[in-house]
Write a protein that holds these residues in place. Sequence first.
Motif, PDB file in Angstrom:
ATOM      1  N   ARG A 108       0.818  -1.226   0.000  1.00 22.67           N
ATOM      2  CA  ARG A 108       0.000   0.000   0.000  1.00 22.67           C
ATOM      3  C   ARG A 108       0.847   1.271   0.000  1.00 22.67           C
ATOM      4  O   ARG A 108       0.580   2.212  -0.764  1.00 22.67           O
ATOM      5  N   ARG A 166       2.473   1.572  -3.559  1.00 22.97           N
ATOM      6  CA  ARG A 166       1.305   2.422  -3.842  1.00 22.97           C
ATOM      7  C   ARG A 166       0.247   1.695  -4.669  1.00 22.97           C
ATOM      8  O   ARG A 166      -0.332   2.242  -5.593  1.00 22.97           O
ATOM      9  N   ARG A 167       0.034   0.424  -4.329  1.00 23.35           N
ATOM     10  CA  ARG A 167      -1.036  -0.349  -4.945  1.00 23.35           C
ATOM     11  C   ARG A 167      -2.191  -0.439  -3.961  1.00 23.35           C
ATOM     12  O   ARG A 167      -1.976  -0.511  -2.748  1.00 23.35           O
ATOM     13  N   PRO A 168      -3.425  -0.431  -4.446  1.00 24.93           N
ATOM     14  CA  PRO A 168      -4.569  -0.469  -3.523  1.00 24.93           C
ATOM     15  C   PRO A 168      -4.695  -1.831  -2.841  1.00 24.93           C
ATOM     16  O   PRO A 168      -4.294  -2.861  -3.393  1.00 24.93           O
ATOM     17  N   VAL A 169      -5.225  -1.819  -1.639  1.00 30.97           N
ATOM     18  CA  VAL A 169      -5.546  -3.057  -0.928  1.00 30.97           C
ATOM     19  C   VAL A 169      -7.031  -3.025  -0.601  1.00 30.97           C
ATOM     20  O   VAL A 169      -7.636  -1.955  -0.481  1.00 30.97           O
ATOM     21  N   ALA A 194      -7.428  -4.623   4.953  1.00 29.50           N
ATOM     22  CA  ALA A 194      -7.141  -3.633   5.996  1.00 29.50           C
ATOM     23  C   ALA A 194      -7.712  -4.074   7.338  1.00 29.50           C
ATOM     24  O   ALA A 194      -7.083  -3.906   8.392  1.00 29.50           O
TER      25      ALA A 194
END
Length: 344
Positions: A114, A118-121, A126
């Motif tokens: 993340r 900088r890749r979405p999770v 979370a």
Amino acid sequence: MHASQKRSAGLGLALASAFAFGGSGVAAKPLIEAGLDPLHVVWLRVTGAALVMLPVAWRHRRLVRERPVLLAGFGLFAVAGVQAFYFASISRIPVGVALLIEYLAPALVLGWVRFVQRRPVTRAAAVGVVLAVGGLACVVEVWAGLGFDAVGLLLALGAACCQVGYFVLSDQGAGHGETADSEPPHPVGVIAYGLLAGAVVLTVVAGPWAMDWAVLGGSAEMNGHDVPAWLLLCWIVLLATVLAYATGVVSVRLLSPQVAGVVACLEAVVATVLAWVLLGEHLSPPQLVGGGVVLIGAFIAQSSAPRPPSGPVASGPGVTVAGAAEAQEPAGTGSELSRPPASP
């Protein structure tokens, strides 16, 4: 083999791997308390396993030329790093606590994905991270000002970070300089050379020539009972390393990294129960509840993490290898080479 038979065999092997890995700390701690340095115990474990795996290394010798970075990374992080930090930590804190801290690795991997990549999770991932961290707070008894040795806790966290280092290395090395038709590295060959590389690193770091070899000819105490030291060493080398890695790799090939990773969570349960029965290490009810929350959070994090683009490492023929192995790799990172060794 039918699909149902394949799944049953895979689950059986995954369970065997979790039980084998879970016993490493329980067998190692009496040797440490008998007078061996934690690094010397790690050296004995890794070097002994490397010698047993020499025929496998020779069969896959082309990996030295084709995958030197992967082999070096596996040896340094997943073998030498994880196990050295783990064994050092259990010399100061309970086995179950050290292993549960290692299960922060999936959360740390997601943090890397993340905030660094900088890749979405996903939201579920979370939530898994929050649960794992909250459960860990119960395990280490933060309300009591950390109920355990702070250095031991940091060493266990170092083991988790070493697992993350190997996962990141595998992820970033996937597909670099390779073609889509390249043959993926054989996981057993990677393990064999990882053990050899780890043995070389540990020989330099641990200095086995200064080890008190006489300890191995004596006995070690397990909860008031004397056990031959050589028997514990055989347990660590043959069962908790060679058998554990081999069954873990085959289980991933028969199942999937996700399913095998979930079963690998039983390693922490096995380690805690064995430490309770064989070493007399009792955890309080809040710690047991916290441990369960850690495992639930790790499961959610593994199941929900995003997959990177597939590559020769990421689509390998079958880990936790982790570890990854001490080691099983979070399913979302894509590599099937590592086992977590958590207890490596």
